[in-house]
Design an enzyme around this catalytic site. Structure first.
Site, PDB file in Angstrom:
ATOM      1  N   LYS A   1       0.833  -1.214   0.000  1.00 36.32           N
ATOM      2  CA  LYS A   1       0.000   0.000   0.000  1.00 36.32           C
ATOM      3  C   LYS A   1       0.865   1.261   0.000  1.00 36.32           C
ATOM      4  O   LYS A   1       2.042   1.228   0.381  1.00 36.32           O
ATOM      5  CB  LYS A   1      -0.918   0.023   1.230  1.00 36.32           C
ATOM      6  CG  LYS A   1      -0.188   0.272   2.572  1.00 36.32           C
ATOM      7  CD  LYS A   1      -0.282   1.692   3.039  1.00 36.32           C
ATOM      8  CE  LYS A   1       0.709   2.211   4.025  1.00 36.32           C
ATOM      9  NZ  LYS A   1       1.798   1.556   4.586  1.00 36.32           N
TER      10      LYS A   1
ATOM     11  N   ASP B   1      -3.075  -0.922   6.926  1.00 40.85           N
ATOM     12  CA  ASP B   1      -2.261  -1.666   5.972  1.00 40.85           C
ATOM     13  C   ASP B   1      -2.876  -3.026   5.658  1.00 40.85           C
ATOM     14  O   ASP B   1      -2.983  -3.420   4.496  1.00 40.85           O
ATOM     15  CB  ASP B   1      -0.838  -1.856   6.523  1.00 40.85           C
ATOM     16  CG  ASP B   1      -0.058  -0.555   6.512  1.00 40.85           C
ATOM     17  OD1 ASP B   1      -0.677   0.519   6.351  1.00 40.85           O
ATOM     18  OD2 ASP B   1       1.181  -0.618   6.673  1.00 40.85           O
TER      19      ASP B   1
ATOM     20  N   GLY C   1      10.391  -2.474   5.390  1.00 38.95           N
ATOM     21  CA  GLY C   1      10.710  -1.282   6.185  1.00 38.95           C
ATOM     22  C   GLY C   1      10.694   0.005   5.395  1.00 38.95           C
ATOM     23  O   GLY C   1      11.279   1.001   5.811  1.00 38.95           O
TER      24      GLY C   1
ATOM     25  N   LEU D   1       5.752   0.529   2.835  1.00 38.37           N
ATOM     26  CA  LEU D   1       4.867   0.107   1.744  1.00 38.37           C
ATOM     27  C   LEU D   1       3.970  -1.062   2.145  1.00 38.37           C
ATOM     28  O   LEU D   1       3.377  -1.722   1.295  1.00 38.37           O
ATOM     29  CB  LEU D   1       5.694  -0.251   0.508  1.00 38.37           C
ATOM     30  CG  LEU D   1       6.536   0.907  -0.051  1.00 38.37           C
ATOM     31  CD1 LEU D   1       7.343   0.445  -1.257  1.00 38.37           C
ATOM     32  CD2 LEU D   1       5.649   2.096  -0.431  1.00 38.37           C
TER      33      LEU D   1
ATOM     34  N   ASN E   1      13.277 -13.572   0.663  1.00 35.75           N
ATOM     35  CA  ASN E   1      13.646 -12.145   0.718  1.00 35.75           C
ATOM     36  C   ASN E   1      14.474 -11.829   1.953  1.00 35.75           C
ATOM     37  O   ASN E   1      15.301 -10.926   1.944  1.00 35.75           O
ATOM     38  CB  ASN E   1      12.412 -11.234   0.752  1.00 35.75           C
ATOM     39  CG  ASN E   1      11.629 -11.243  -0.534  1.00 35.75           C
ATOM     40  OD1 ASN E   1      11.047 -12.273  -0.879  1.00 35.75           O
ATOM     41  ND2 ASN E   1      11.627 -10.136  -1.264  1.00 35.75           N
TER      42      ASN E   1
ATOM     43  N   SER F   1       4.729  -4.011   3.587  1.00 34.34           N
ATOM     44  CA  SER F   1       5.202  -5.377   3.319  1.00 34.34           C
ATOM     45  C   SER F   1       4.793  -6.329   4.441  1.00 34.34           C
ATOM     46  O   SER F   1       4.440  -7.481   4.178  1.00 34.34           O
ATOM     47  CB  SER F   1       6.717  -5.403   3.114  1.00 34.34           C
ATOM     48  OG  SER F   1       7.380  -5.049   4.318  1.00 34.34           O
ATOM     49  N   SER F   2       4.804  -5.868   5.670  1.00 39.53           N
ATOM     50  CA  SER F   2       4.438  -6.765   6.777  1.00 39.53           C
ATOM     51  C   SER F   2       2.954  -7.112   6.726  1.00 39.53           C
ATOM     52  O   SER F   2       2.560  -8.241   7.037  1.00 39.53           O
ATOM     53  CB  SER F   2       4.793  -6.139   8.124  1.00 39.53           C
ATOM     54  OG  SER F   2       3.969  -5.016   8.375  1.00 39.53           O
TER      55      SER F   2
ATOM     56  N   SER G   1       8.373 -11.582  -2.075  1.00 38.62           N
ATOM     57  CA  SER G   1       7.681 -10.305  -2.240  1.00 38.62           C
ATOM     58  C   SER G   1       8.378  -9.374  -3.211  1.00 38.62           C
ATOM     59  O   SER G   1       9.606  -9.416  -3.369  1.00 38.62           O
ATOM     60  CB  SER G   1       7.566  -9.602  -0.872  1.00 38.62           C
ATOM     61  OG  SER G   1       6.765  -8.446  -0.997  1.00 38.62           O
TER      62      SER G   1
END
Lengths: 361, 361
Positions: A13, A205, A141, A144, A55, A146-147, A136
């Site tokens: 996001k 998120d 960090g 965006l 990753n 990612s978590s 991904s």
């Protein structure tokens, strides 16, 4: 029990408008990115559960028999359950193994996986023995999401693995989407993963990553924007590391020092988010260029305001200058102080946006 | 009648905070600059009136007998009289002579002089035959109030020349100041000069130039700040020409397009001016460094807001960047879009401010 691999994905996001102001009860708009996290889940017959995160360079596996004794301690009833406690998270990091150290992103990722796995297994009484591979397109960090995309993928896979949600693919289909009700269950579980990773996340998120599209967040209330156009956005990662916590605290300190100044500034950012929402809605009915010029104005004004509240960075200014010299409009996205900038691209211009801009740096 | 030359001077000004917002009913703070305009008036015995403006390369003279027929048409009763009409100003430009063209600063300066001369002569029934020489440390058209300082000097000299105000110097004194009442008459007349030059000025510039010190302006109301500290300011002239009218119109257009966004932004600028006023007042009692850090914050925030309302310029940003790399804080002053920037200097630092900064450009 299904026999083949299941592959699913969830998007990252960006915050369009409202970062920081959202902490003080103002509207924020977030939208899904066309950068995704993917998960492949394959059944195993050897009684093991494995987690591969290429990753992060991390590969872990556990015996189902090892995990069974933990079930009681991690039983949760969704969605009213308590958030994961710091003790639970610490215990899971220890259990996860690996030599990463407790603060390492690998430890946190493993703890989130184990928490979600144990929660679902406890609730549905199944410990699926599976190999889970997550990769991904999203940097970690960088603000965006990612978590959240990781948590949403895990939640979908594990809920499916325990039979809590359907196998979404019909015969002959290549891709499919779970139902609204199933996505709601996934979203609520993914939020628990976000809590393990971030402590006290807003839930924006994971909601964007679950539902896709764009949404509006204000004071804990999330609503999905009904119709939004597809925006083309150039994303620039300054790779300047920053602490969201310190930046948020800086804004708070400024608000305490200059309340009469900061309050109308945050109100201005709120008005920008609301104006943007109206423009996006209007664009779905009439995609004229005029709307873009208004969106660009909002991007410029908000970038100046974000600098004004003290969350800018010289490299973000540089991104704005360089893109501006190409007639483009940029702002920071997320916590600021480094991290990423978004640049609005009008349709038909800069088809190869990145390529056109890179040589100018 | 006095026999010797009279020399008087009046300062230029900078806007500390509130430029543009002031047009929309917000507070602005203006302060006198340590750059002045000087006037020397010497009596002539040959029936002529002459005006020398070395900064503009202009030298004009008229017979008193030529001017007498104009008196009736330029009779004004201060302060309730009508503002100078466009026809009056055009007529004076024509009468002034010189081959400068009607829009030239020389023509405008001559028209302002003639307007003030005829107004005073008509009111007091005297046509003093004098040589007037005006020179200035202030650049023209840079937003530093050079026209107001010019008008104030002319008003003081002409009112004195007609016997309307006293000879301020006592025996043995080197410098003196007219009384409050006399300064008030000077200020009101100087405003007429500003009207000739600018059409519809706010009256801030001539007030600062007349009274010195700092003042607050809101919706036509001017009040002098009772006690203000002396601030050391580095002034940078970008020499980028700009049109105040076009910049003001741009802000107006933005206000019409985005009222919900622009209104709180202008309210923020208003809050900055008011906060600054409070800090300046506190500084006269307690000149601690902490006040400076707050003043610097206000400068930074306002500069971002001014960029946000669209009156910035890349060269002004550059001034901010360069001074920031020296730990200093800058903002545009006046109309923006070029023009001048002010940089706040803390006491004891950068004694030779200009010299320290110039090599870094």
């Amino acid at each position: 029990m299904w026999k083949r691999s299941l592959v699913l994905s969830a998007p990252g996001k960006v915050i369009l408008h409202g970062e920081h102001a959202v902490v003080h009860g103002k509207v924020a708009l977030a939208t899904a990115l066309d950068l995704r996290t993917f998960l492949r889940m394959t059944p195993r017959q050897d009684g093991k559960i494995s987690l591969q995160l290429p990753n992060l360079g991390s590969q872990l596996s556990w015996e189902a028999a090892e995990l069974r004794p933990l079930l009681a301690a991690f039983s949760v009833e969704l969605p009213e359950a308590q958030p994961p406690s710091a003790e639970q998270v610490e215990k899971l990091k220890e259990f996860a193994g690996g030599d990463y150290g407790h603060e390492a992103v690998q430890s946190v990722a493993a703890a989130a996986f184990l928490y979600l796995y144990l929660s679902v297994a406890s609730k549905y009484g199944v410990l699926p023995t599976v190999d889970i591979l997550v990769w991904s397109e999203l940097p970690t960090g960088a603000g965006l999401g990612s978590s959240a995309a990781y948590s949403v993928c895990l939640a979908g896979a594990l809920l499916f693995g325990c039979g809590a949600i359907s196998y979404p693919l019909q015969e002959g289909q290549e891709t499919a989407r779970w139902t609204k009700e199933e996505l709601d269950v996934i979203n609520r579980l993914a939020f628990r993963g976000e809590q393990v990773i971030h402590g006290n996340p807003s839930g924006v998120d994971n909601a964007v990553s679950t539902w896709g599209g764009a949404l509006r967040y204000i004071s804990g209330q999330i609503s999905v924007l009904k119709s939004v156009p597809t925006l083309r956005i150039l994303l620039t990662n300054t790779k300047v590391p920053r602490s969201t916590k310190i930046l948020v605290a800086g804004v708070k300190a400024k608000l305490l020092e200059f309340p009469t100044i900061m309050e109308p500034m945050l109100a201005t950012i709120d008005a920008i988010s609301r104006e943007c929402e109206g423009i996006l809605e209007a664009m779905t009915k009439d995609p004229s260029q005029e709307h873009y010029s208004r969106l660009e104005d909002l991007v410029d004004i908000n970038q100046h305001l974000l600098n004004g509240i003290g969350v800018g960075h010289a490299l973000l200014d540089r991104v704005c200058q360089v893109t501006s010299s190409h007639g483009l409009h940029s702002k920071l996205t997320g916590a600021g102080g480094g991290g990423c900038a978004i640049t609005l691209l009008r349709p038909g211009r800069f088809r190869r946006g990145r390529e056109a801009l890179i040589p100018t740096y």
